[in-house]
Design an enzyme around this catalytic site. Structure first.
Site, PDB file in Angstrom:
ATOM      1  N   GLY A 154      -2.242   6.369   5.844  1.00 38.50           N
ATOM      2  CA  GLY A 154      -3.272   6.182   6.877  1.00 38.50           C
ATOM      3  C   GLY A 154      -3.535   4.703   7.118  1.00 38.50           C
ATOM      4  O   GLY A 154      -3.615   4.234   8.259  1.00 38.50           O
ATOM      5  N   LYS A 155      -3.652   3.962   5.998  1.00 35.48           N
ATOM      6  CA  LYS A 155      -3.838   2.506   6.105  1.00 35.48           C
ATOM      7  C   LYS A 155      -2.646   1.868   6.788  1.00 35.48           C
ATOM      8  O   LYS A 155      -2.782   1.033   7.670  1.00 35.48           O
ATOM      9  CB  LYS A 155      -3.883   1.888   4.696  1.00 35.48           C
ATOM     10  N   ASP A 180      -7.670  -3.762  -0.236  1.00 35.60           N
ATOM     11  CA  ASP A 180      -8.505  -2.902  -1.069  1.00 35.60           C
ATOM     12  C   ASP A 180      -9.767  -2.633  -0.272  1.00 35.60           C
ATOM     13  O   ASP A 180     -10.426  -3.563   0.215  1.00 35.60           O
ATOM     14  CB  ASP A 180      -8.834  -3.510  -2.430  1.00 35.60           C
ATOM     15  N   LYS A 232     -10.983   1.658  16.958  1.00 32.25           N
ATOM     16  CA  LYS A 232     -11.239   1.470  15.519  1.00 32.25           C
ATOM     17  C   LYS A 232     -10.565   0.195  15.019  1.00 32.25           C
ATOM     18  O   LYS A 232     -11.151  -0.571  14.255  1.00 32.25           O
ATOM     19  CB  LYS A 232     -10.752   2.696  14.709  1.00 32.25           C
ATOM     20  N   THR A 235       0.844  -1.196   0.000  1.00 33.16           N
ATOM     21  CA  THR A 235       0.000   0.000   0.000  1.00 33.16           C
ATOM     22  C   THR A 235       0.874   1.238   0.000  1.00 33.16           C
ATOM     23  O   THR A 235       1.958   1.222   0.588  1.00 33.16           O
ATOM     24  CB  THR A 235      -0.944   0.060   1.216  1.00 33.16           C
ATOM     25  N   HIS A 256     -13.562  -2.668   9.547  1.00 33.55           N
ATOM     26  CA  HIS A 256     -13.425  -3.551   8.394  1.00 33.55           C
ATOM     27  C   HIS A 256     -11.986  -4.036   8.267  1.00 33.55           C
ATOM     28  O   HIS A 256     -11.725  -5.234   8.147  1.00 33.55           O
ATOM     29  CB  HIS A 256     -13.863  -2.777   7.133  1.00 33.55           C
ATOM     30  N   ARG A 257     -11.014  -3.109   8.363  1.00 30.53           N
ATOM     31  CA  ARG A 257      -9.598  -3.475   8.206  1.00 30.53           C
ATOM     32  C   ARG A 257      -9.119  -4.303   9.395  1.00 30.53           C
ATOM     33  O   ARG A 257      -8.406  -5.293   9.216  1.00 30.53           O
ATOM     34  CB  ARG A 257      -8.762  -2.187   8.067  1.00 30.53           C
ATOM     35  N   ASN A 260      -0.805   4.073   0.891  1.00 30.47           N
ATOM     36  CA  ASN A 260      -1.673   4.933   1.706  1.00 30.47           C
ATOM     37  C   ASN A 260      -1.142   4.922   3.143  1.00 30.47           C
ATOM     38  O   ASN A 260      -1.199   3.904   3.835  1.00 30.47           O
ATOM     39  CB  ASN A 260      -3.107   4.392   1.626  1.00 30.47           C
ATOM     40  N   PHE A 318      -8.461   8.628   8.682  1.00 23.90           N
ATOM     41  CA  PHE A 318      -8.166   9.218   7.371  1.00 23.90           C
ATOM     42  C   PHE A 318      -9.406   9.097   6.494  1.00 23.90           C
ATOM     43  O   PHE A 318     -10.428   8.555   6.933  1.00 23.90           O
ATOM     44  CB  PHE A 318      -6.957   8.515   6.725  1.00 23.90           C
TER      45      PHE A 318
HETATM   46  P1  ITT Z   1      -3.423   1.628  -1.877  1.00 26.09           P
HETATM   47  O1  ITT Z   1      -4.142   1.141  -3.100  1.00 26.09           O
HETATM   48  O2  ITT Z   1      -2.023   2.076  -2.142  1.00 26.09           O
HETATM   49  O3  ITT Z   1      -3.514   0.675  -0.715  1.00 26.09           O
HETATM   50  P2  ITT Z   1      -5.574   3.596  -1.782  1.00 26.09           P
HETATM   51  O4  ITT Z   1      -5.889   4.738  -0.857  1.00 26.09           O
HETATM   52  O5  ITT Z   1      -5.572   3.866  -3.271  1.00 26.09           O
HETATM   53  O6  ITT Z   1      -4.146   2.976  -1.328  1.00 26.09           O
HETATM   54  P3  ITT Z   1      -7.857   1.815  -2.042  1.00 26.09           P
HETATM   55  O7  ITT Z   1      -7.829   1.779  -3.524  1.00 26.09           O
HETATM   56  O8  ITT Z   1      -8.088   0.541  -1.285  1.00 26.09           O
HETATM   57  O9  ITT Z   1      -6.503   2.389  -1.433  1.00 26.09           O
HETATM   58  O10 ITT Z   1      -8.937   2.890  -1.620  1.00 26.09           O
HETATM   59  C1  ITT Z   1      -9.402   2.897  -0.335  1.00 26.09           C
HETATM   60  C2  ITT Z   1     -10.085   4.230  -0.075  1.00 26.09           C
HETATM   61  O11 ITT Z   1     -11.259   3.974   0.697  1.00 26.09           O
HETATM   62  C3  ITT Z   1      -9.192   5.100   0.790  1.00 26.09           C
HETATM   63  O12 ITT Z   1      -8.355   5.936   0.011  1.00 26.09           O
HETATM   64  C4  ITT Z   1     -10.220   5.879   1.603  1.00 26.09           C
HETATM   65  O13 ITT Z   1     -10.754   6.932   0.825  1.00 26.09           O
HETATM   66  C5  ITT Z   1     -11.345   4.864   1.785  1.00 26.09           C
HETATM   67  N1  ITT Z   1     -11.170   4.121   3.046  1.00 26.09           N
HETATM   68  C6  ITT Z   1     -10.826   2.806   3.161  1.00 26.09           C
HETATM   69  N2  ITT Z   1     -10.707   2.459   4.456  1.00 26.09           N
HETATM   70  C7  ITT Z   1     -10.977   3.571   5.171  1.00 26.09           C
HETATM   71  C8  ITT Z   1     -11.003   3.859   6.547  1.00 26.09           C
HETATM   72  O14 ITT Z   1     -10.678   2.945   7.453  1.00 26.09           O
HETATM   73  N3  ITT Z   1     -11.329   5.086   6.924  1.00 26.09           N
HETATM   74  C9  ITT Z   1     -11.635   6.036   6.030  1.00 26.09           C
HETATM   75  N4  ITT Z   1     -11.620   5.864   4.705  1.00 26.09           N
HETATM   76  C10 ITT Z   1     -11.296   4.629   4.269  1.00 26.09           C
END
Ligand code: ITT
Length: 197
Positions: free
Chosen positions: A12-13, A70, A176, A8, A181-182, A10, A153
């Site tokens: 925040g993730k 995802d 959280k 990833t 979900h995560r 991201n 995030f």
């Molecule tokens: P990677 O593909 O690099 O992992 P990304 O941000 O593009 O990063 P995704 O395609 O999985 O990842 O999109 C997930 C989006 O869904 C993320 O950018 C947030 O906008 C939203 N999201 C997912 N989980 C969340 C959470 O726990 N809290 C808030 N928003 C979340």
């Protein structure tokens, strides 16, 4: 110690993932840690498809055990949008303040029950032998009427969880990470990885 890469970019993730997977006897590496930034086209129709695309691409580049997440927000009143397009919704560069306010505005006429929504997370685990497994988890909630909270995030400031009386952006990360979900999807994957180690 066995290396596990989390595919990833991201931040925040990644912060949540590190907290949730703490305690596993692994060296957890982000894409930043390994200096990889492949342009992966997430063109799957489902969260699982996209998680598999990400995990498999990075496994093939590194030959290590690779996990990928995802995830996204499904708003029932908006026919489950933004769903798999959550990151790209209204443009990747658009601020979440604008995206979150847009969703609130879309629901201006919705009744309380019609504000239902969920976060979905599919985690894929790609093993160096080519095998791939996935786990999915969700958390149910409602779209808040205002943007509240600064933790987390993305869409956290508008995701209201009635059992806790607040949005996921108002929750301590320890909470959280257990109910999200995560958190739940990673917990299920944790057991698979522990068996593999
Ligand atoms: P990677 O593909 O690099 O992992 P990304 O941000 O593009 O990063 P995704 O395609 O999985 O990842 O999109 C997930 C989006 O869904 C993320 O950018 C947030 O906008 C939203 N999201 C997912 N989980 C969340 C959470 O726990 N809290 C808030 N928003 C979340």
């Amino acid at each position: 110690m066995r290396k596990v890469i989390f595919a990833t970019s991201n931040e925040g993730k990644m912060k949540e993932i590190r907290e949730i997977l703490e305690g596993l006897d692994i060296e957890l590496l982000s894409m930043k840690d390994i200096g990889l930034n492949p342009d992966i086209e997430e063109n799957g129709k489902t969260f699982e498809d996209n998680a598999i695309i990400k995990a498999r691409t990075v496994m093939e580049l590194t030959n290590e055990l690779v996990l990928a997440d995802d995830s996204g927000l499904e708003v029932d009143y908006m026919d489950k949008a933004p769903g798999v397009y959550s990151a790209r919704f209204m443009g990747e560069e658009t601020s979440y303040h604008i995206k979150n306010q847009y969703i609130i505005d879309q629901l201006a006429e919705a009744s309380e029950e019609e504000r239902s929504a969920r976060f979905v997370c599919a985690i894929a685990c790609a093993f160096p032998n080519g095998e791939v497994i996935t786990r999915r988890a969700t958390i149910e909630g409602f779209i808040a009427k205002q943007i509240v909270g600064t933790n987390g995030f993305g869409y956290d400031p508008i995701f209201y969880v009635p059992e806790y009386g607040c949005t996921t952006a108002q929750m301590a990360s320890e909470i959280k990470n257990v109910i999200s979900h995560r958190g739940k999807a990673l917990q299920a994957i944790k057991d698979v990885i522990a068996d593999y180690l």
